[in-house]
Design an enzyme around this catalytic site. Structure first.
Site, PDB file in Angstrom:
ATOM      1  N   THR A 103      -2.738   6.023 -22.265  1.00 62.24           N
ATOM      2  CA  THR A 103      -2.701   4.705 -21.644  1.00 62.24           C
ATOM      3  C   THR A 103      -1.318   4.130 -21.913  1.00 62.24           C
ATOM      4  O   THR A 103      -0.634   4.531 -22.857  1.00 62.24           O
ATOM      5  CB  THR A 103      -3.766   3.755 -22.221  1.00 62.24           C
ATOM      6  OG1 THR A 103      -3.668   3.770 -23.638  1.00 62.24           O
ATOM      7  CG2 THR A 103      -5.155   4.166 -21.794  1.00 62.24           C
ATOM      8  N   ASP A 111      -5.729  13.735 -25.454  1.00 63.05           N
ATOM      9  CA  ASP A 111      -5.745  12.338 -25.017  1.00 63.05           C
ATOM     10  C   ASP A 111      -5.023  11.538 -26.100  1.00 63.05           C
ATOM     11  O   ASP A 111      -5.562  11.323 -27.192  1.00 63.05           O
ATOM     12  CB  ASP A 111      -7.207  11.880 -24.861  1.00 63.05           C
ATOM     13  CG  ASP A 111      -7.316  10.413 -24.449  1.00 63.05           C
ATOM     14  OD1 ASP A 111      -6.322   9.676 -24.593  1.00 63.05           O
ATOM     15  OD2 ASP A 111      -8.410  10.012 -24.006  1.00 63.05           O
ATOM     16  N   LYS A 135      -1.219   0.322 -24.920  1.00 66.94           N
ATOM     17  CA  LYS A 135      -1.528   0.189 -26.358  1.00 66.94           C
ATOM     18  C   LYS A 135      -0.210   0.231 -27.130  1.00 66.94           C
ATOM     19  O   LYS A 135       0.594  -0.683 -26.984  1.00 66.94           O
ATOM     20  CB  LYS A 135      -2.499   1.295 -26.778  1.00 66.94           C
ATOM     21  CG  LYS A 135      -3.858   1.221 -26.046  1.00 66.94           C
ATOM     22  CD  LYS A 135      -4.839   2.225 -26.613  1.00 66.94           C
ATOM     23  CE  LYS A 135      -6.211   2.086 -25.970  1.00 66.94           C
ATOM     24  NZ  LYS A 135      -6.349   2.900 -24.733  1.00 66.94           N
ATOM     25  N   TYR A 165       0.854  -1.188   0.000  1.00 66.41           N
ATOM     26  CA  TYR A 165       0.000   0.000   0.000  1.00 66.41           C
ATOM     27  C   TYR A 165       0.890   1.238   0.000  1.00 66.41           C
ATOM     28  O   TYR A 165       1.846   1.315   0.774  1.00 66.41           O
ATOM     29  CB  TYR A 165      -0.885   0.037   1.248  1.00 66.41           C
ATOM     30  CG  TYR A 165      -2.341  -0.154   0.899  1.00 66.41           C
ATOM     31  CD1 TYR A 165      -2.985   0.738   0.041  1.00 66.41           C
ATOM     32  CD2 TYR A 165      -3.062  -1.224   1.407  1.00 66.41           C
ATOM     33  CE1 TYR A 165      -4.310   0.548  -0.303  1.00 66.41           C
ATOM     34  CE2 TYR A 165      -4.390  -1.417   1.067  1.00 66.41           C
ATOM     35  CZ  TYR A 165      -5.010  -0.524   0.204  1.00 66.41           C
ATOM     36  OH  TYR A 165      -6.308  -0.710  -0.140  1.00 66.41           O
ATOM     37  N   GLU A 204      -0.465   4.794  -0.502  1.00 61.36           N
ATOM     38  CA  GLU A 204      -1.269   6.006  -0.762  1.00 61.36           C
ATOM     39  C   GLU A 204      -0.390   7.238  -0.577  1.00 61.36           C
ATOM     40  O   GLU A 204       0.359   7.336   0.397  1.00 61.36           O
ATOM     41  CB  GLU A 204      -2.465   6.048   0.180  1.00 61.36           C
ATOM     42  CG  GLU A 204      -3.555   5.095  -0.253  1.00 61.36           C
ATOM     43  CD  GLU A 204      -4.768   5.120   0.663  1.00 61.36           C
ATOM     44  OE1 GLU A 204      -4.855   6.011   1.528  1.00 61.36           O
ATOM     45  OE2 GLU A 204      -5.615   4.229   0.513  1.00 61.36           O
ATOM     46  N   ARG A 264      -1.293  -2.629 -18.447  1.00 66.41           N
ATOM     47  CA  ARG A 264      -2.583  -1.937 -18.548  1.00 66.41           C
ATOM     48  C   ARG A 264      -2.631  -0.801 -17.529  1.00 66.41           C
ATOM     49  O   ARG A 264      -2.488  -1.032 -16.326  1.00 66.41           O
ATOM     50  CB  ARG A 264      -3.668  -2.970 -18.250  1.00 66.41           C
ATOM     51  CG  ARG A 264      -5.055  -2.631 -18.631  1.00 66.41           C
ATOM     52  CD  ARG A 264      -5.836  -3.911 -18.830  1.00 66.41           C
ATOM     53  NE  ARG A 264      -5.449  -4.504 -20.089  1.00 66.41           N
ATOM     54  CZ  ARG A 264      -5.924  -4.108 -21.275  1.00 66.41           C
ATOM     55  NH1 ARG A 264      -6.822  -3.145 -21.365  1.00 66.41           N
ATOM     56  NH2 ARG A 264      -5.501  -4.679 -22.386  1.00 66.41           N
TER      57      ARG A 264
HETATM   58  N1  DSN Z   1     -11.229   0.617 -25.695  1.00 67.91           N
HETATM   59  C1  DSN Z   1     -10.091   1.303 -26.235  1.00 67.91           C
HETATM   60  C2  DSN Z   1      -9.913   1.015 -27.683  1.00 67.91           C
HETATM   61  O1  DSN Z   1     -10.084  -0.118 -28.075  1.00 67.91           O
HETATM   62  O2  DSN Z   1      -9.591   1.900 -28.451  1.00 67.91           O
HETATM   63  C3  DSN Z   1     -10.143   2.727 -25.982  1.00 67.91           C
HETATM   64  O3  DSN Z   1     -10.214   2.922 -24.605  1.00 67.91           O
END
Ligand code: DSN
Length: 451
Positions: free
Chosen positions: A254, A228, A257, A82, A84, A263
């Site tokens: 994110t 974004d 990707k 933990y 925080e 993730r």
């Molecule tokens: N769900 C994602 C995508 O496939 O593009 C975006 O958050």
């Protein structure tokens, strides 16, 4: 399995006698078995998932395969901690080592993007966006963003998402003639609605985004500007796509990707907003950060700083171009006519097939894609007229342009024979053989269960 559960039962039965309870619950009678010795139900599902990943062609544009190093970090003991708070300012003891991990992740992300301030704690991209809204907006404020059905994202104001329920979302889209972002409309709406926040970014847009035009519009109406870059995080970090960092108040992303990490979410912002953003993440909307995932983010950012990763993103884009060209040669209409990044959208109108039916048939042939609305789609989102294809994952498996063109031809064969299970089974045989020639790098070195 029942043997390993026994100590817990006995501990409970000893009731109120603490000495008996402690004796019953000792390491001697409470061994620490491996997962494959203790929980076959989970192992079987994990094993099946590993096999599915190894034996199928992954074209979902938002997916990728992490390295063994990232897997090791995410599977580490940091999951027990933990923490925080932030490095050096925690609400728990024993944080000196996870502090180092988080600081490494922050420093590497700063270097990767030239960011003034970085927060690596958000559990996902949705939470990264939520943190910016929580930090800077009041309920009812107006946001201006790309509409979901033209390629935007749920968290950019979709009516069923928190962002569309708590804020007044005004949307722009793409032009009917070019299918590229209608920057004039975006600017017109900014002037008309005077949003508090202008958002650039998409989850199904195959072209370069002109962040300057968003920054101009935001500045001219006194709005904040957020980009974004969840999908194009890899391309921005390697300058295969212009960076919004110098222009934007906030950049969210994110890490799983194109960035090929675990993730999770990532926030970058101008120093002026650092305190507000950090406070919005914790204590504003999250408790303990996932330190094992942050360790994985640190590793992935380190990998993304290498020349090999720059080459990888170049190959991802080259592969997307090769594959979309081949699809076009085979007679399909590609939305916008092609791609500048890692993904493209195929209009299935020429085959009179829905995206849903195409995705299902392709899955039977060992090719994983997602159905996707195309701009001005006449079909509902559950059906769609298109599919979205992306090359990040298969490029990680070292495929080149020739292989991508071969996949395009398999896709065409399936889409031209949707009702012919024999043809689909034939393609499946070929894709299986193909997948064996291009193993997933990390799984290659894993143990029996890939865990
Ligand atoms: N769900 C994602 C995508 O496939 O593009 C975006 O958050």
């Amino acid at each position: 399995m029942s043997e390993q559960r026994e100590p817990f039962v006995r501990g409970a039965e000893t009731g109120t006698d603490p000495a008996l309870a402690a004796a019953a619950y000792s390491p001697r009678v409470c061994p620490d078995p491996r997962l494959d010795e203790v929980d076959l139900a989970v192992v079987e599902a994990l094993e099946a998932e590993r096999k599915r990943q190894e034996e199928s062609i992954e074209l979902i544009a938002s997916e990728n395969y992490v390295s063994q190093a990232v897997l090791d970090a995410v599977g580490s003991m940091a999951t027990n901690k933990y923490a925080e708070g932030y490095p050096g300012k925690r609400y728990y003891g024993g944080c000196e080592h996870v502090d180092k991990i988080e600081q490494l992740a922050i420093d590497r992300a700063k270097k990767l993007y030239g960011a003034e301030h970085v927060n690596v704690q958000t559990h996902a991209g949705s939470q990264a966006n939520m943190a910016i809204y929580l930090a800077m907006l009041k309920p009812g404020d107006t946001i201006l963003a790309m509409s979901l059905d033209h390629g935007g994202h749920l968290t950019h104001g979709f009516r069923l998402n928190y962002s569309g329920r708590f804020f007044n979302a005004v949307t722009y889209g793409v032009r009917a003639d070019t299918e590229r972002i209608d920057y004039d409309d975006m600017r017109k709406k900014a002037l008309e609605h005077r949003p508090r926040l202008v958002i650039a970014g998409a989850s199904a847009y195959p072209r370069i985004i002109d962040f300057d035009l968003f920054a101009d519009a935001a500045r001219d109406v006194g709005a904040l500007f957020m980009a974004d870059i969840a999908h194009i995080a890899g391309a921005v970090s390697t300058w295969h796509h212009p960076s919004p960092l110098p222009l934007a108040d906030f950049v969210t992303a994110t890490t799983h990707k194109t960035l090929r990490g675990p993730r999770g979410g990532l926030i970058m912002c101008k120093s002026a907003w650092a305190k507000k953003v950090d406070a919005a993440v914790f204590p504003g909307m999250q408790g303990g950060p996932l330190m094992h995932v942050i360790a994985g983010k640190a590793v992935a950012f380190g990998e993304a700083l290498t020349p090999a990763y720059r080459d990888y993103i170049g190959a991802v884009h080259g592969n997307a171009r090769a594959m979309s060209d081949e699809m076009r040669r085979l007679g399909y209409r590609i939305v916008t006519g092609g791609t500048d990044n890692h993904l493209f959208l195929v209009d299935l109108g020429v085959k009179n097939v829905t995206g849903a039916a195409a995705a299902k048939a392709l899955e039977r042939a060992g090719i994983t894609v997602n159905k996707n609305l195309i701009p001005f789609d006449k079909r509902p989102p559950i059906e769609t007229s298109g599919i979205r294809l992306g090359t990040p994952a298969m490029t990680t498996r070292c495929l080149g342009a020739d292989e991508m063109r071969r996949i395009a031809r398999w896709i065409d064969r399936v889409l031209s024979n949707l009702d012919d299970e024999k043809v689909i089974a034939g393609v499946r045989g070929e894709t299986l053989e193909f997948c064996r020639q291009f193993p997933i790098p990390a799984v290659h070195r894993l143990g029996r269960f890939g865990i």
